[in-house]
Design an enzyme around this catalytic site. Structure first.
Site, PDB file in Angstrom:
ATOM      1  N   GLU A 102       0.840  -1.191   0.000  1.00 55.58           N
ATOM      2  CA  GLU A 102       0.000   0.000   0.000  1.00 55.58           C
ATOM      3  C   GLU A 102       0.879   1.246   0.000  1.00 55.58           C
ATOM      4  OE1 GLU A 102      -3.675  -2.101   2.390  1.00 55.58           O
ATOM      5  OE2 GLU A 102      -2.697  -0.408   3.337  1.00 55.58           O
ATOM      6  N   CYS A 118       3.639   8.583   0.311  1.00 53.98           N
ATOM      7  CA  CYS A 118       4.100   7.744   1.413  1.00 53.98           C
ATOM      8  C   CYS A 118       4.336   6.339   0.859  1.00 53.98           C
ATOM      9  CB  CYS A 118       3.037   7.748   2.509  1.00 53.98           C
ATOM     10  SG  CYS A 118       3.472   6.725   3.907  1.00 53.98           S
ATOM     11  N   CYS A 125       6.523  -6.171   7.700  1.00 52.48           N
ATOM     12  CA  CYS A 125       7.659  -5.619   8.447  1.00 52.48           C
ATOM     13  C   CYS A 125       8.059  -6.613   9.526  1.00 52.48           C
ATOM     14  CB  CYS A 125       7.273  -4.284   9.083  1.00 52.48           C
ATOM     15  SG  CYS A 125       8.639  -3.493   9.975  1.00 52.48           S
ATOM     16  N   CYS A 129       6.578  -3.835  16.003  1.00 51.30           N
ATOM     17  CA  CYS A 129       6.080  -2.811  16.941  1.00 51.30           C
ATOM     18  C   CYS A 129       4.612  -3.117  17.248  1.00 51.30           C
ATOM     19  CB  CYS A 129       6.232  -1.421  16.334  1.00 51.30           C
ATOM     20  SG  CYS A 129       7.916  -1.088  15.801  1.00 51.30           S
ATOM     21  N   CYS A 132       1.479  -1.158  15.652  1.00 52.61           N
ATOM     22  CA  CYS A 132       1.466  -0.944  14.202  1.00 52.61           C
ATOM     23  C   CYS A 132       0.810  -2.115  13.467  1.00 52.61           C
ATOM     24  CB  CYS A 132       2.907  -0.760  13.726  1.00 52.61           C
ATOM     25  SG  CYS A 132       3.075  -0.645  11.938  1.00 52.61           S
ATOM     26  N   CYS A 351      -0.835   6.583   9.267  1.00 48.75           N
ATOM     27  CA  CYS A 351       0.352   5.951   9.836  1.00 48.75           C
ATOM     28  C   CYS A 351      -0.026   4.683  10.583  1.00 48.75           C
ATOM     29  CB  CYS A 351       1.010   6.857  10.857  1.00 48.75           C
ATOM     30  SG  CYS A 351       1.669   8.348  10.193  1.00 48.75           S
TER      31      CYS A 351
HETATM   32  N1  SAH Z   1       9.104   1.442   9.734  1.00 45.63           N
HETATM   33  C1  SAH Z   1       9.383   2.828   9.714  1.00 45.63           C
HETATM   34  C2  SAH Z   1       8.516   3.575   8.720  1.00 45.63           C
HETATM   35  C3  SAH Z   1       7.068   3.145   8.629  1.00 45.63           C
HETATM   36  S1  SAH Z   1       6.081   3.437  10.044  1.00 45.63           S
HETATM   37  C4  SAH Z   1       9.263   3.430  11.078  1.00 45.63           C
HETATM   38  O1  SAH Z   1       8.808   2.754  11.983  1.00 45.63           O
HETATM   39  O2  SAH Z   1       9.660   4.575  11.235  1.00 45.63           O
HETATM   40  C5  SAH Z   1       5.766   5.173   9.870  1.00 45.63           C
HETATM   41  C6  SAH Z   1       5.338   5.859  11.155  1.00 45.63           C
HETATM   42  O3  SAH Z   1       4.047   5.393  11.562  1.00 45.63           O
HETATM   43  C7  SAH Z   1       6.273   5.616  12.325  1.00 45.63           C
HETATM   44  O4  SAH Z   1       6.636   6.843  12.907  1.00 45.63           O
HETATM   45  C8  SAH Z   1       5.425   4.811  13.294  1.00 45.63           C
HETATM   46  O5  SAH Z   1       5.805   5.050  14.613  1.00 45.63           O
HETATM   47  C9  SAH Z   1       4.043   5.315  12.970  1.00 45.63           C
HETATM   48  N2  SAH Z   1       2.960   4.416  13.389  1.00 45.63           N
HETATM   49  C10 SAH Z   1       2.963   3.074  13.409  1.00 45.63           C
HETATM   50  N3  SAH Z   1       1.778   2.609  13.857  1.00 45.63           N
HETATM   51  C11 SAH Z   1       1.021   3.693  14.145  1.00 45.63           C
HETATM   52  C12 SAH Z   1      -0.317   3.868  14.607  1.00 45.63           C
HETATM   53  N4  SAH Z   1      -1.095   2.830  14.890  1.00 45.63           N
HETATM   54  N5  SAH Z   1      -0.763   5.130  14.783  1.00 45.63           N
HETATM   55  C13 SAH Z   1       0.004   6.199  14.456  1.00 45.63           C
HETATM   56  N6  SAH Z   1       1.260   6.088  13.999  1.00 45.63           N
HETATM   57  C14 SAH Z   1       1.767   4.855  13.838  1.00 45.63           C
HETATM   58 FE1  SF4 Z   2       7.615  -1.784  11.106  1.00 48.24          FE
HETATM   59 FE2  SF4 Z   2       5.394  -0.587  11.874  1.00 48.24          FE
HETATM   60 FE3  SF4 Z   2       7.470  -0.719  13.542  1.00 48.24          FE
HETATM   61 FE4  SF4 Z   2       7.591   0.884  11.374  1.00 48.24          FE
HETATM   62  S1  SF4 Z   2       6.212   1.112  13.120  1.00 48.24           S
HETATM   63  S2  SF4 Z   2       9.178  -0.549  12.127  1.00 48.24           S
HETATM   64  S3  SF4 Z   2       6.400  -0.358   9.904  1.00 48.24           S
HETATM   65  S4  SF4 Z   2       6.298  -2.478  12.752  1.00 48.24           S
END
Ligand code: SAH
Ligand code: SF4
Length: 362
Positions: A102, A118, A125, A129, A132, A351
């Site tokens: 996406e 984006c 991934c 986290c 996420c 995000c």
């Molecule tokens: N993997 C990279 C880039 C993709 S995530 C990273 O983690 O930086 C992009 C952003 O989305 C990151 O700053 C992450 O902290 C944020 N993010 C992830 N899950 C989220 C959520 N449920 N709500 C808001 N931001 C989120």
């Molecule tokens: Fe991966 Fe989501 Fe963590 Fe970014 S925030 S490193 S996309 S698991």
């Protein structure tokens, strides 16, 4: 996550039929492969999707035939478009092996034609986290440079803008870009090339969860994009609980890597901080955050993001009054702070909401 381990996803997917993607090649590569024409011209035509005819770069028949027999010329296919009320569009793209990624197209304002794209760097991934949605689906594989560039060209062809200087690229979609540095960097070289889209490195941001060995490698590469760090917690205990990467490279180690980052003139680092209700949103967190940033706090962007809620995570968005108190404290401590407006929330394009459709349905 350890540097020495070779994961299955470290192997890029084979380009279709084992051929190099036309979109990952730089002018010198076309020459080296024996392209029957001026390599700069072929490169430029490949990278300017507005000028394409019938979905293909505008090139002589001889060159097109050579490309068809020597290269992979397929772009990721746009399978779905979800338009958000706020003007952004989430796009689902299909890859040659049936995987889906996406990406989100975000025009800045109606009257301002600038657009942020984006981008995804992986299918899924590996970083896990817990807030996420992409993390919840696990890792399928890395994208190839051809797929990363193809993702941009497919979006530009479909949704514009038609002027490259209006484009900003952020690697904030699916995946940890520093887990796929080789292909992400090759794509950046292509985007940045003067005969291609010529996108300045200050309009290309790589966002990382804090993959320190990747940050150290990226620091030495040219062209070097701008960097964003997803911090999301202010103690090692809290950060390790939501971001497993912190067990490998903790807050102090990450801060050290940022201190070593070779900032260019006017370059700013971005610190991203997802606020989750009752997890990381206290005034004490704000104090620790400002303290961790230290001298970075007056010059660098601290980007606060409200947790976007989704089914794969228990976390909730912060209460507005706490968010306001958090921001007020950071400002009082001299931080340069902005609260990010989430785009595309209504179409699961914000995000941390990006995830393959099949996994959503499961
Ligand atoms: N993997 C990279 C880039 C993709 S995530 C990273 O983690 O930086 C992009 C952003 O989305 C990151 O700053 C992450 O902290 C944020 N993010 C992830 N899950 C989220 C959520 N449920 N709500 C808001 N931001 C989120
Ligand atoms: Fe991966 Fe989501 Fe963590 Fe970014 S925030 S490193 S996309 S698991």
């Amino acid at each position: 996550m350890a540097e020495s381990t070779l994961h299955p996803w470290d192997r890029p997917a084979p380009e279709r039929a084992g051929r190099p993607s036309a979109y990952a090649l730089l002018p010198a590569d076309f020459a080296a492969l024996g392209a029957p024409g001026r390599s700069e011209h072929i490169f430029t035509q490949c990278q300017h999707p507005w000028a394409w005819v019938e979905g293909r770069p505008r090139l002589s028949r001889e060159i097109r035939e050579w490309m068809a027999s020597s290269l992979d010329t397929a772009l990721p296919e746009i399978l779905e478009r979800h338009a958000s009320e706020d003007g952004s569009t989430k796009v689902v793209l299909g890859l040659a092996d049936g995987q889906r990624i996406e990406a989100v197209h975000m025009p800045r304002e109606v009257r301002n034609p600038r657009v942020t794209l984006c981008l995804s760097s992986q299918v899924g991934c590996a970083m896990g986290c817990t807030f996420c949605a992409t993390g919840a689906m696990g890792i399928q594989r890395n994208l190839t440079a051809g797929e990363i560039v193809g993702q941009v060209l497919a979006l530009l062809k479909e949704l514009g803008p038609e002027k490259p200087h209006q484009i900003t690229l952020v690697f904030m979609g699916m995946g940890e870009p520093l887990h796929n540095l080789e292909h992400v960097h090759r794509a950046i070289r292509v985007f940045n090339h003067p005969q291609g889209l010529n996108i300045s490195t200050k309009r290309i941001t790589v966002s990382t969860s804090g993959h320190v060995s990747g940050i150290e490698k990226l620091a030495k590469l040219a062209p070097r994009p701008w960097l964003a760090i997803s911090l999301n917690a202010t103690t090692d205990e809290a950060r390790s609980a939501v971001m497993p990467v912190n067990r490998v490279w903790n807050l102090a180690r990450l801060r050290h890597a940022l201190a070593e980052w070779p900032l260019g003139a006017k370059e700013k680092l971005t610190i991203e901080y997802v606020l989750m209700d009752g997890v990381n949103d206290t005034v004490e967190d704000a104090n620790r955050l400002a303290n961790w940033m230290g001298p970075l706090r007056e010059t660098h962007n601290l980007n606060l993001i409200r947790m976007n809620e989704h089914a794969a995570s228990p976390f909730k968005e912060p209460v507005e009054a706490r968010l306001e108190a958090f921001v007020a404290r950071l400002k009082a401590l001299g931080c340069f702070v902005t609260v990010r407006k989430s785009r595309g929330r209504d179409v699961q394009g914000a995000c941390g909401q990006l995830i393959r459709e099949e996994s959503r349905r499961r």
